[in-house]
Design a protein around this motif. Structure first.
Motif, short mmCIF file in Angstrom:
data_model
loop_
_atom_site.label_atom_id
_atom_site.label_comp_id
_atom_site.label_asym_id
_atom_site.label_seq_id
_atom_site.Cartn_x
_atom_site.Cartn_y
_atom_site.Cartn_z
N ASP A 8 22.97 72.16 33.22
CA ASP A 8 22.27 72.70 32.04
C ASP A 8 23.15 73.71 31.30
N SER A 64 25.99 71.93 29.44
CA SER A 64 25.53 71.22 28.24
C SER A 64 25.37 72.15 27.05
N VAL A 65 25.10 73.43 27.30
CA VAL A 65 25.00 74.41 26.23
C VAL A 65 26.37 75.02 25.93
N THR A 122 24.16 66.73 29.30
CA THR A 122 23.03 66.16 28.58
C THR A 122 22.86 66.89 27.25
N ALA A 123 21.81 66.58 26.55
CA ALA A 123 21.48 67.34 25.34
C ALA A 123 21.20 68.78 25.74
N PRO A 124 21.60 69.74 24.94
CA PRO A 124 21.40 71.16 25.31
C PRO A 124 19.93 71.47 25.58
N ARG A 125 19.68 72.13 26.72
CA ARG A 125 18.31 72.53 27.09
C ARG A 125 18.33 74.00 27.48
N PHE A 126 17.51 74.80 26.82
CA PHE A 126 17.45 76.22 27.12
C PHE A 126 16.35 76.47 28.15
N THR A 127 16.68 76.13 29.40
CA THR A 127 15.75 76.33 30.51
C THR A 127 15.62 77.84 30.79
#
Length: 535
Positions: free
Chosen positions: A87, A90-91, A225-230
C-alpha cells in the motif's frame, strides 16, 4: 551479539562501498580537477542525493521501519506487513514521480537559488542545469530502493542494502573512464561531466532492480496497485510529515553550505565534497551501520516494554561508535595533508588543491564523533514514533549553523564553512542526548563514561605518534605511487598498533566482547537479538 553481527555486516559492506567511492573520487580529481565542470557535476550530484536523504533515508525510513517491524511481528505476520508495504509503495511511487517531474521542469530556478554566482562564469550555470536534469531521475529509483531496504532491514537482512552503494560507485567509475575516453585529446571536461551524470541516473535504476530481486529472494511479495490511503498509510504520512521537516532542516543546512560554497572561488564546492569523502568513510562504516542496525532492534525492545534492554542496546552502540570513531577522527586530522596529497594530487588536481582540501578535512572531522553519535541517539526517538523532537534540535542547529556561516565564511572561506558544520553537528548531538536523558530513555552511565575516557587515552597516544611520524615521510606523499602506498601503509599500521595496544592495556576495549568475537559460534539465549553485555 546480533548488534555486533549486524554492525559488522553493514559496516563491512559499507567499507567496500566507501573504498569504491574513494577510488571514484581519486579518478574524478585527476580527470576533472577542481574546475568548472567538476563544480557543475558536484552540484548536479548533490541535488538528488540531498533529496534522497530527505525522502528516503531520512523521514521515510525512520517512520516506515518501526511500523513495518511492528506489523511483521504482530498478529498479521508477514502477510499484514507485506500488504502494508505494498500500500505504501503504491502511493510512494506516484509522489516521487510527480516531485521529480516538477523539479526537472523548474531546474533552472533550483540551480539559481543554490548557485546564482555560477551565472558569472560563462557556461557554468547552463552546464549545471543540464547535468542536474540528467541526474535527477536517480532520486526516484534510489528512494524506491530505500523502501525495499527498509523491508529487508526490518527482517534483519542488512547485507543487500549495505552492498547496493557499491553499484553506484561501479557505475560512476565506469562513467569517468568512458567520459575520459570520449573526451580524447579535445580537453573538453564537459564530456566527462555528462558521462558521469548519465551514470548517476543509470546507477539508481541498477540499485533499485538489485534490491527488488533481493526482496523477492527473501520471500517478500509486494504488489503495486492503485493508490489507497488506508489507515496505516495515513498513520505513516502523519509520522513522515514532522520527520520530513526535521530531516528537511538538516538538508536545508546542506543546501546552505552548498550556497555558501558556490559563492566562493571556483573549485571550492569540489574541494568540499572531496574532503567530505574522507570524513564520510568512518561515518558511513560506523555511524550509519550502527543507526541502521539498532532501529528495528530498539523498536522491538520498546514495543515489548523492555526498557533495560533498550538502554543496554544504545549503551553498547555508543561504546562501539566511540571506540571506532575517536581514533578515526584523530588520525584523519593529523594525517590529512598526507592523505590528501597521496590519494588525490595528480593530473588536473594540484598540490595547492591538496593543501586546501587537507585544511577542510581537519575542520570537518572535528565534528565526526558528533555525526556518529547522532546516528545512535536518533533511533531512541524514532523507535518510540517520536519524530517531532529531532525536528526542534535540528532547527536550533540550523539557525546556529547559518549564523556561524555568515560570520566565518567571510573570514576563513571554505575552511570556516566546514568548521561551522562540525560545530552545529556537535550542538545537535548535545541537545538530543540532553532530551533523552531528561525523559529517562537513555543515560550516560559512569561505566560508559569510564570506557570512553580510556578510549580517549588510547586515541591521544596514537595521535602523538602520528604527529611525530607524519612529517618524517613527507617527501613520499607526492612521489611515485609505490612510495605513496608504503608511506600511508606505515602510518595506518603504526597508528592502529599503538591505539589497540594502549586501548587493551588501559581497558578501553571490553575483553568480554573480544572473547565472544573469538568464538566461531556466539552463545545464544532464547532471543535471536541478544546484545553483548558490557562489563
Amino acid at each position: 551479539m546480533s548488534l555486533v553481527r549486524h554492525v559488522s555486516t553493514i559496516g563491512g559492506l559499507t567499507a567496500i562501498s566507501r573504498v569504491f567511492g574513494f577510488a571514484r573520487d581519486m579518478l574524478l580529481a585527476r580527470v576533472l580537477g577542481a574546475g568548472l565542470a567538476a563544480d557543475a557535476f558536484q552540484l548536479a550530484f548533490t541535488l538528488p542525493n540531498t533529496f534522497r536523504r530527505l525522502f528516503a533515508e531520512g523521514a521515510f525510513s525512520v517512520a516506515f521501519v518501526p511500523m513495518y517491524s511492528r506489523a511483521l511481528h504482530g498478529e498479521g505476520g508477514e502477510e499484514a506487513a507485506d500488504r502494508f508495504a505494498g500500500d505504501v509503495l503504491s502511493v510512494f511511487v506516484w509522489v516521487l514521480l510527480g516531485f521529480s517531474a516538477l523539479a526537472m521542469l523548474g531546474m533552472s530556478g533550483v540551480v539559481w537559488v543554490l548557485a546564482s554566482e555560477y551565472a558569472n562564469v560563462p557556461g557554468k550555470f547552463e552546464l549545471s542545469v543540464l547535468l542536474s536534469r540528467v541526474t535527477f531521475p536517480y532520486l526516484t529509483f534510489i528512494s524506491l530502493m530505500a523502501m525495499l531496504a527498509g523491508v529487508l532491514n526490518a527482517r534483519s537482512r542488512f547485507g543487500p542494502a549495505a552492498f547496493a552503494p557499491v553499484l553506484l560507485n561501479v557505475f560512476l567509475i565506469t562513467g569517468i573512464l568512458v567520459g575520459d575516453h570520449l573526451r580524447g585529446d579535445s580537453g573538453d571536461d564537459r564530456i566527462v561531466a555528462m558521462a558521469l551524470a548519465i551514470a548517476v541516473a543509470l546507477s539508481g535504476l541498477g540499485q533499485f532492480l538489485y534490491l527488488w530481486w533481493e526482496t523477492r529472494r527473501a520471500g517478500v511479495r509486494l504488489k503495486v496497485t492503485a493508490p489507497r490511503f488506508t489507515p496505516e498509510v495515513r498513520r505513516l504520512g502523519a509520522l513522515i510529515l514532522p520527520a520530513t521537516f526535521g530531516a528537511g532542516i538538516y538538508q536545508i543546512s546542506q543546501f546552505v553550505d552548498t550556497f555558501f560554497a558556490t559563492s566562493l572561488p571556483q573549485g571550492s564546492l569540489t574541494l568540499l565534497k572531496l574532503a567530505d569523502r574522507l570524513n564520510q568513510m568512518p561515518l558511513g562504516i560506523v555511524g550509519i551501520a550502527l543507526g541502521t542496525a539498532i532501529l528495528p532492534m530498539l523498536s522491538r525492545h520498546i514495543h515489548t516494554g523492555d526498557a533495560a534492554e533498550a538502554q543496554r542496546l544504545q549503551s553498547n552502540a555508543f561504546e562501539i561508535g566511540t571506540l571506532l570513531t575517536l581514533p578515526s577522527a584523530a588520525a584523519l586530522a593529523v594525517c590529512a595533508p598526507a592523505f590528501c596529497t597521496a590519494f588525490f594530487v595528480g593530473g588536473k588536481f594540484t598540490l595547492a588543491d591538496g593543501a586546501v582540501m587537507a585544511q577542510i578535512v581537519v575542520a570537518l572531522v572535528a565534528g565526526l564523533p558528533a555525526y556518529v553519535i547522532v546516528k545512535i541517539l536518533n533511533p531512541g526517538f524514532f523507535a518510540r514514533e517520536d519524530t517531532r523532537t529531532p525536528v526542534w534540535t535540528a532547527l536550533v542547529s540550523l539557525v546556529f549553523n547559518i549564523a556561524l556561516n555568515v560570520w566565518v565564511v567571510r573570514q576563513w572561506g571554505i575552511v570556516g564553512l566546514a568548521a561551522a558544520t562540525a560545530c552545529s553537528a556537535t550542538l545537535n548531538c548535545l541537545l538530543l542526548y540532553a532530551i533523552l536523558h531528561r525523559r529517562g530513555w537513555f543515560r550516560f552511565t559512569a561505566q560508559l563514561a569510564g570506557r570512553v575516557a580510556r578510549q580517549a587515552v588510547a586515541t591521544a597516544a596514537m595521535a602523538a605518534l602520528l604527529y611525530w611520524l607524519t612529517p618524517q615521510l613527507a617527501t613520499h606523499y607526492s612521489g611515485p605511487w609505490l612510495g605513496r602506498v608504503w608511506s600511508l601503509a606505515l602510518l595506518v599500521a603504526a597508528g592502529m598498533a599503538v591505539f589497540f595496544a594502549v586501548a587493551f592495556a588501559v581497558g578501553a576495549v571490553d575483553r568480554s566482547v573480544l572473547a565472544q568475537l573469538r568464538r566461531r559460534r556466539p552463545a545464544r539465549t532464547k532471543s535471536d537479538d541478544e546484545i553483548l553485555e558490557v562489563e
